[in-house]
Design a protein around this motif. Structure first.
Motif, PDB file in Angstrom:
ATOM      1  N   SER A  40       0.836  -1.205   0.000  1.00  0.00           N
ATOM      2  CA  SER A  40       0.000   0.000   0.000  1.00  0.00           C
ATOM      3  C   SER A  40       0.865   1.247   0.000  1.00  0.00           C
ATOM      4  O   SER A  40       1.921   1.293   0.629  1.00  0.00           O
ATOM      5  N   ASP A  41       0.383   2.252  -0.701  1.00  0.00           N
ATOM      6  CA  ASP A  41       1.022   3.567  -0.726  1.00  0.00           C
ATOM      7  C   ASP A  41       0.289   4.435   0.294  1.00  0.00           C
ATOM      8  O   ASP A  41      -0.802   4.945   0.035  1.00  0.00           O
ATOM      9  N   LEU A  42       0.874   4.576   1.469  1.00  0.00           N
ATOM     10  CA  LEU A  42       0.243   5.317   2.564  1.00  0.00           C
ATOM     11  C   LEU A  42      -0.022   6.775   2.185  1.00  0.00           C
ATOM     12  O   LEU A  42      -1.071   7.326   2.522  1.00  0.00           O
ATOM     13  N   GLY A  43       0.919   7.394   1.478  1.00  0.00           N
ATOM     14  CA  GLY A  43       0.729   8.782   1.045  1.00  0.00           C
ATOM     15  C   GLY A  43      -0.488   8.937   0.157  1.00  0.00           C
ATOM     16  O   GLY A  43      -1.263   9.877   0.300  1.00  0.00           O
ATOM     17  N   HIS A  44      -0.679   7.995  -0.737  1.00  0.00           N
ATOM     18  CA  HIS A  44      -1.840   8.050  -1.621  1.00  0.00           C
ATOM     19  C   HIS A  44      -3.119   7.726  -0.858  1.00  0.00           C
ATOM     20  O   HIS A  44      -4.164   8.334  -1.093  1.00  0.00           O
ATOM     21  N   TYR A  45      -3.042   6.777   0.075  1.00  0.00           N
ATOM     22  CA  TYR A  45      -4.220   6.402   0.859  1.00  0.00           C
ATOM     23  C   TYR A  45      -4.696   7.542   1.751  1.00  0.00           C
ATOM     24  O   TYR A  45      -5.880   7.871   1.775  1.00  0.00           O
ATOM     25  N   LEU A  46      -3.787   8.162   2.494  1.00  0.00           N
ATOM     26  CA  LEU A  46      -4.185   9.195   3.458  1.00  0.00           C
ATOM     27  C   LEU A  46      -4.283  10.592   2.860  1.00  0.00           C
ATOM     28  O   LEU A  46      -5.169  11.357   3.220  1.00  0.00           O
ATOM     29  N   ASP A  47      -3.353  10.929   1.967  1.00  0.00           N
ATOM     30  CA  ASP A  47      -3.267  12.304   1.479  1.00  0.00           C
ATOM     31  C   ASP A  47      -3.631  12.472   0.011  1.00  0.00           C
ATOM     32  O   ASP A  47      -3.538  13.567  -0.532  1.00  0.00           O
ATOM     33  N   LYS A  48      -3.986  11.381  -0.654  1.00  0.00           N
ATOM     34  CA  LYS A  48      -4.368  11.402  -2.078  1.00  0.00           C
ATOM     35  C   LYS A  48      -3.231  11.847  -2.988  1.00  0.00           C
ATOM     36  O   LYS A  48      -3.458  12.323  -4.086  1.00  0.00           O
ATOM     37  N   GLN A  49      -1.975  11.713  -2.520  1.00  0.00           N
ATOM     38  CA  GLN A  49      -0.805  12.044  -3.329  1.00  0.00           C
ATOM     39  C   GLN A  49       0.072  10.806  -3.458  1.00  0.00           C
ATOM     40  O   GLN A  49       0.574  10.304  -2.446  1.00  0.00           O
ATOM     41  N   PRO A  50       0.261  10.287  -4.673  1.00  0.00           N
ATOM     42  CA  PRO A  50       1.117   9.110  -4.837  1.00  0.00           C
ATOM     43  C   PRO A  50       2.542   9.396  -4.347  1.00  0.00           C
ATOM     44  O   PRO A  50       3.066  10.490  -4.516  1.00  0.00           O
ATOM     45  N   THR A  51       3.148   8.402  -3.739  1.00  0.00           N
ATOM     46  CA  THR A  51       4.510   8.519  -3.233  1.00  0.00           C
ATOM     47  C   THR A  51       5.488   8.406  -4.393  1.00  0.00           C
ATOM     48  O   THR A  51       5.345   7.540  -5.252  1.00  0.00           O
ATOM     49  N   ARG A  52       6.476   9.281  -4.393  1.00  0.00           N
ATOM     50  CA  ARG A  52       7.527   9.240  -5.405  1.00  0.00           C
ATOM     51  C   ARG A  52       8.445   8.059  -5.101  1.00  0.00           C
ATOM     52  O   ARG A  52       8.915   7.907  -3.978  1.00  0.00           O
ATOM     53  N   ILE A  53       8.726   7.245  -6.100  1.00  0.00           N
ATOM     54  CA  ILE A  53       9.613   6.101  -5.920  1.00  0.00           C
ATOM     55  C   ILE A  53      10.977   6.442  -6.518  1.00  0.00           C
ATOM     56  O   ILE A  53      11.064   6.889  -7.666  1.00  0.00           O
ATOM     57  N   SER A  54      12.014   6.265  -5.701  1.00  0.00           N
ATOM     58  CA  SER A  54      13.389   6.531  -6.135  1.00  0.00           C
ATOM     59  C   SER A  54      14.301   5.442  -5.572  1.00  0.00           C
ATOM     60  O   SER A  54      13.831   4.476  -4.971  1.00  0.00           O
ATOM     61  N   ALA A  55      15.599   5.630  -5.725  1.00  0.00           N
ATOM     62  CA  ALA A  55      16.570   4.664  -5.189  1.00  0.00           C
ATOM     63  C   ALA A  55      16.517   4.603  -3.662  1.00  0.00           C
ATOM     64  O   ALA A  55      16.883   3.585  -3.069  1.00  0.00           O
ATOM     65  N   LYS A  56      16.048   5.662  -3.004  1.00  0.00           N
ATOM     66  CA  LYS A  56      15.963   5.696  -1.544  1.00  0.00           C
ATOM     67  C   LYS A  56      14.677   5.075  -1.007  1.00  0.00           C
ATOM     68  O   LYS A  56      14.542   4.852   0.185  1.00  0.00           O
ATOM     69  N   THR A  57      13.723   4.825  -1.871  1.00  0.00           N
ATOM     70  CA  THR A  57      12.428   4.292  -1.454  1.00  0.00           C
ATOM     71  C   THR A  57      12.587   2.886  -0.888  1.00  0.00           C
ATOM     72  O   THR A  57      13.337   2.075  -1.413  1.00  0.00           O
ATOM     73  N   ARG A  58      11.867   2.638   0.194  1.00  0.00           N
ATOM     74  CA  ARG A  58      11.886   1.333   0.847  1.00  0.00           C
ATOM     75  C   ARG A  58      10.452   0.906   1.138  1.00  0.00           C
ATOM     76  O   ARG A  58       9.533   1.707   1.111  1.00  0.00           O
ATOM     77  N   ILE A  59      10.312  -0.370   1.427  1.00  0.00           N
ATOM     78  CA  ILE A  59       9.047  -0.874   1.931  1.00  0.00           C
ATOM     79  C   ILE A  59       9.304  -1.387   3.341  1.00  0.00           C
ATOM     80  O   ILE A  59      10.433  -1.754   3.673  1.00  0.00           O
ATOM     81  N   PHE A  60       8.289  -1.360   4.162  1.00  0.00           N
ATOM     82  CA  PHE A  60       8.422  -2.024   5.450  1.00  0.00           C
ATOM     83  C   PHE A  60       7.250  -2.962   5.635  1.00  0.00           C
ATOM     84  O   PHE A  60       6.119  -2.682   5.260  1.00  0.00           O
ATOM     85  N   LEU A  61       7.607  -4.133   6.138  1.00  0.00           N
ATOM     86  CA  LEU A  61       6.617  -5.157   6.434  1.00  0.00           C
ATOM     87  C   LEU A  61       6.140  -4.940   7.849  1.00  0.00           C
ATOM     88  O   LEU A  61       6.944  -4.635   8.742  1.00  0.00           O
ATOM     89  N   LEU A  62       4.867  -5.092   8.064  1.00  0.00           N
ATOM     90  CA  LEU A  62       4.330  -4.917   9.407  1.00  0.00           C
ATOM     91  C   LEU A  62       4.681  -6.117  10.268  1.00  0.00           C
ATOM     92  O   LEU A  62       4.847  -7.229   9.764  1.00  0.00           O
ATOM     93  N   ALA A  63       4.811  -5.874  11.563  1.00  0.00           N
ATOM     94  CA  ALA A  63       5.098  -6.947  12.510  1.00  0.00           C
ATOM     95  C   ALA A  63       4.024  -8.016  12.383  1.00  0.00           C
ATOM     96  O   ALA A  63       2.833  -7.707  12.210  1.00  0.00           O
ATOM     97  N   SER A  64       4.421  -9.270  12.487  1.00  0.00           N
ATOM     98  CA  SER A  64       3.483 -10.373  12.264  1.00  0.00           C
ATOM     99  C   SER A  64       2.310 -10.359  13.236  1.00  0.00           C
ATOM    100  O   SER A  64       1.230 -10.826  12.910  1.00  0.00           O
ATOM    101  N   ARG A  65       2.487  -9.786  14.426  1.00  0.00           N
ATOM    102  CA  ARG A  65       1.382  -9.735  15.390  1.00  0.00           C
ATOM    103  C   ARG A  65       0.234  -8.843  14.896  1.00  0.00           C
ATOM    104  O   ARG A  65      -0.888  -8.932  15.385  1.00  0.00           O
ATOM    105  N   LEU A  66       0.503  -7.980  13.899  1.00  0.00           N
ATOM    106  CA  LEU A  66      -0.531  -7.103  13.348  1.00  0.00           C
ATOM    107  C   LEU A  66      -1.292  -7.768  12.208  1.00  0.00           C
ATOM    108  O   LEU A  66      -2.249  -7.205  11.695  1.00  0.00           O
ATOM    109  N   GLY A  67      -0.839  -8.921  11.817  1.00  0.00           N
ATOM    110  CA  GLY A  67      -1.467  -9.630  10.701  1.00  0.00           C
ATOM    111  C   GLY A  67      -0.450  -9.808   9.598  1.00  0.00           C
ATOM    112  O   GLY A  67       0.374  -8.944   9.352  1.00  0.00           O
TER     113      GLY A  67
END
Length: 162
Positions: A70-97
């Motif tokens: 999910s793109d949190l910036g697009h979900y909350l602020d309606k602005q797609p997140t810019r993807i670059s070499a610095k962009t990362r993803i984070f996986l949520l802790a397994s206890r959250l699902g």
């Protein structure tokens, strides 16, 4: 019962140390409690999923496990997140699902929440229940606190299909 010693009293009065991850998404700074994050990775190949909202980027494969990205910036602020070499993803802790991944434009590092001052005036930026507070750092820059446990329970977040 022994009396409270001055050292114990200081420990009780001092704010507790809470490690948080600082990230940016578009122009916004975010704080996320480290105990809600499972892993941080470079952006892998994204397989799009049709008939979903634009903020749901698709699915990714991490060591044989499938995650919805999910793109949190697009979900909350309606602005797609810019993807670059610095962009990362984070996986949520397994206890959250299992199966949740969030896109972060840039990782700023692990901080201690005691470095920030909570703002009592939230203003118009606190639109989502997943934003649990606004903070200022020592340079008076504004940060949003994100509650991943709240985010993954929001019906609008769970319903990615149109």
């Amino acid at each position: 019962m022994s009396p409270v010693t001055p050292i114990n009293k200081q420990m009780q009065e001092a704010p507790s140390s809470i490690p948080v991850l600082g990230i940016t998404i578009n122009e916004n700074r975010w704080l996320i409690p480290m105990n809600d994050i499972g892993e941080i990775l470079p952006v892998p190949k994204i397989a799009p999923v049709f008939l979903t909202y634009p903020w749901f980027l698709g699915v990714i494969n991490v060591r044989g496990n499938i995650y919805g990205l999910s793109d949190l910036g697009h979900y909350l602020d309606k602005q797609p997140t810019r993807i670059s070499a610095k962009t990362r993803i984070f996986l949520l802790a397994s206890r959250l699902g299992k199966g949740y991944a969030i896109l972060a434009e840039n990782i700023l590092g692990i901080r201690d929440l005691t470095e920030f001052t909570r703002q009592t005036e939230t203003g118009h930026e606190n639109k989502s229940p997943a934003i649990t507070g606004m903070y200022n750092d020592r340079q008076n820059k504004r940060w949003r606190m994100l509650s991943l446990p709240t985010l993954v329970q929001l019906p609008s977040f769970l319903q990615a299909s149109r």
